[in-house]
Write a protein that holds these residues in place. Structure first.
Motif, PDB file in Angstrom:
ATOM      1  N   ASP A 377       0.831  -1.207   0.000  1.00 17.96           N
ATOM      2  CA  ASP A 377       0.000   0.000   0.000  1.00 17.96           C
ATOM      3  C   ASP A 377       0.867   1.258   0.000  1.00 17.96           C
ATOM      4  O   ASP A 377       0.547   2.262  -0.651  1.00 17.96           O
ATOM      5  N   GLU A 378       1.988   1.200   0.710  1.00 21.05           N
ATOM      6  CA  GLU A 378       2.891   2.354   0.765  1.00 21.05           C
ATOM      7  C   GLU A 378       3.478   2.650  -0.613  1.00 21.05           C
ATOM      8  O   GLU A 378       3.533   3.807  -1.043  1.00 21.05           O
ATOM      9  N   HIS A 379       3.886   1.614  -1.292  1.00 22.86           N
ATOM     10  CA  HIS A 379       4.458   1.811  -2.626  1.00 22.86           C
ATOM     11  C   HIS A 379       3.397   2.221  -3.634  1.00 22.86           C
ATOM     12  O   HIS A 379       3.667   2.995  -4.556  1.00 22.86           O
ATOM     13  N   ARG A 380       2.168   1.736  -3.462  1.00 27.66           N
ATOM     14  CA  ARG A 380       1.090   2.134  -4.361  1.00 27.66           C
ATOM     15  C   ARG A 380       0.851   3.638  -4.269  1.00 27.66           C
ATOM     16  O   ARG A 380       0.669   4.317  -5.290  1.00 27.66           O
ATOM     17  N   ALA A 381       0.899   4.177  -3.071  1.00 27.52           N
ATOM     18  CA  ALA A 381       0.735   5.620  -2.893  1.00 27.52           C
ATOM     19  C   ALA A 381       1.901   6.384  -3.505  1.00 27.52           C
ATOM     20  O   ALA A 381       1.729   7.450  -4.101  1.00 27.52           O
ATOM     21  N   LYS A 382       3.104   5.832  -3.370  1.00 26.83           N
ATOM     22  CA  LYS A 382       4.291   6.475  -3.916  1.00 26.83           C
ATOM     23  C   LYS A 382       4.242   6.547  -5.439  1.00 26.83           C
ATOM     24  O   LYS A 382       4.658   7.531  -6.053  1.00 26.83           O
ATOM     25  N   LEU A 383       3.698   5.500  -6.058  1.00 20.03           N
ATOM     26  CA  LEU A 383       3.647   5.440  -7.510  1.00 20.03           C
ATOM     27  C   LEU A 383       2.838   6.581  -8.110  1.00 20.03           C
ATOM     28  O   LEU A 383       3.136   7.057  -9.205  1.00 20.03           O
ATOM     29  N   LEU A 384       1.831   7.016  -7.419  1.00 19.54           N
ATOM     30  CA  LEU A 384       0.984   8.070  -7.956  1.00 19.54           C
ATOM     31  C   LEU A 384       1.768   9.363  -8.197  1.00 19.54           C
ATOM     32  O   LEU A 384       1.388  10.183  -9.015  1.00 19.54           O
ATOM     33  N   GLU A 385       2.874   9.530  -7.487  1.00 18.47           N
ATOM     34  CA  GLU A 385       3.697  10.723  -7.670  1.00 18.47           C
ATOM     35  C   GLU A 385       4.565  10.631  -8.929  1.00 18.47           C
ATOM     36  O   GLU A 385       5.139  11.615  -9.358  1.00 18.47           O
ATOM     37  N   ALA A 386       4.646   9.459  -9.511  1.00 15.82           N
ATOM     38  CA  ALA A 386       5.557   9.248 -10.648  1.00 15.82           C
ATOM     39  C   ALA A 386       5.014   9.794 -11.949  1.00 15.82           C
ATOM     40  O   ALA A 386       5.696   9.838 -12.952  1.00 15.82           O
TER      41      ALA A 386
END
Length: 393
Positions: A377-386
């Motif tokens: 879930d943490e990485h999923r949120a991070k991906l949105l910034e990409a």
């Protein structure tokens, strides 16, 4: 302009390339490059080699969905471009699918390529680009979503990727099989890892392994094609179905004429003197001004191409600096005419490495990214910034 008589290598000639329903007469693809492969440069390359596939700059799926003006401009093509080829970068299956529906459904392009090869830290540190296939389920869902969205409009989807994150985290064989099963029309491999960036020598043996693994669709090779002879040698070593050319054509749009001649079995090559180069630069300037609809902006954007064009030619520092500061077509013409235009082709000095290269570096990835192939879930949120930028490496 003069031609050489270097013979074509045995086994180097290839048939036309099939991308879905599209037949590309020569199996040569222009790699999308941010800030380089705009309409002006694509048109210039096509004028030299009309039989290839010329891909527009990468756009993010988010920018397309939000109808960002610049993103939509990138996926707007001239009437003479066929097939029209767009590259999309995305990290969310639903957003990628929505972007593909816009591009295909609105008739903006005839082919969509998915970017999983960008090594730029601003992208990889958020989990995108060349490091995304490490998360296998996410990669699968994105490719599946794009293919399904494009299928209803009969638009083929292809995938461009790298070997993986680094030599200890390779993903390209698995990703190639996933893409093949999803129904993509072709896969292209830049034979470097994200850690390699653009340094060193491309690992063509990886292209051969991918070709042996993915057998029902074309496999294209990318990396270290600086000449037609390089392309023929890549095909000989790997058995790939076509080549993707990036940095090798910077300042050398005539490379596409060489490549198409080579794949047709001809030994004819473009060996331009400085006069020919100068006329090509000016033509590029005209096309830039036409594309930007602004003479100042068009000539300013041309500046970054000057060093590539002049590589190997005897052009003094003052002349080079002047050309790198041009602000109008009249000034461009004047500075070009002042050069020693009778100079012949300087041979290998005009070829080889150009553009960004850098050195191997530890890839920037989100903390804990390599701990699991599954997406947290943490990485999923991070991906949105990409997906915050319109275009990238």
């Amino acid at each position: 302009m003069t031609t050489s008589t270097a013979p074509a290598r045995s086994g180097g000639i290839l048939p036309p390339l099939r991308i879905g329903q599209h037949t590309i007469p020569s199996p040569v693809v222009l790699a999308p490059m941010a800030g380089v492969t705009n309409t002006a440069f694509r048109k210039l390359c096509r004028e030299h080699g009309p039989g290839g596939l010329y891909v527009a700059e990468m756009v993010t799926s988010r920018a397309i969905v939000e109808r960002n003006v610049e993103a939509l401009r990138i996926v707007t093509f001239e009437d003479g471009e066929s097939p029209r080829s767009a590259q999309v970068y995305g990290v969310d299956p639903a957003t990628v699918a929505a972007a593909v529906r816009i591009i295909a459904g609105e008739g903006r392009a005839d082919h969509v390529d998915l970017n999983f090869g960008c090594p730029v830290p601003k992208v990889t540190k958020k989990g995108g680009g060349a490091v995304l296939p490490w998360k296998r389920e996410l990669f699968t869902r994105i490719v599946d979503a794009a293919v399904e969205a494009a299928a209803r409009y009969d638009v083929p989807v292809t995938v461009k990727m790298r070997k993986g994150i680094d030599d200890d985290h390779l993903t390209y064989l698995e990703a190639g099989l996933v893409a093949e099963q999803a129904g993509v029309a072709a896969v292209a491999l830049h034979a470097r890892t994200a850690a390699d960036y653009y340094s060193g020598t491309a690992d063509w043996s990886a292209i051969r392994l991918l070709k042996e693994t993915v057998t029902s669709i074309p496999v294209l090779g990318n990396g270290d094609i600086w000449s037609a002879e390089d392309a023929l040698e890549m095909v000989r070593q790997t058995g790939c179905d076509g080549v993707v050319v990036g940095r090798g054509c910077q300042g050398r749009p005539w490379l596409f004429a060489d490549l198409m001649a080579a794949f047709a079995g001809s030994d004819e090559r473009v060996r331009p003197g400085l006069g020919y180069v100068a006329e090509t630069i000016y033509r590029h300037g005209e096309l830039m001004v036409e594309f930007f609809e602004d003479e100042g902006k068009g000539t300013r954007d041309l500046r970054k191409h000057m060093a590539w064009y002049l590589k190997g030619y005897a052009v003094g520092g003052d002349a080079r600096r002047g050309l790198a500061l041009v602000s109008s077509l009249a000034e461009l013409r004047e500075r070009l005419d002042a050069l020693d235009l009778d100079q012949p082709y300087p041979g290998k000095d005009a070829e080889g490495q150009r553009g960004r290269q850098g050195s191997p570096k530890q890839p920037h990835v989100p903390y804990g990214w390599l701990d699991s192939r599954e997406l947290s879930d943490e990485h999923r949120a991070k991906l949105l910034e990409a997906e915050l930028s319109v275009s990238g490496g």
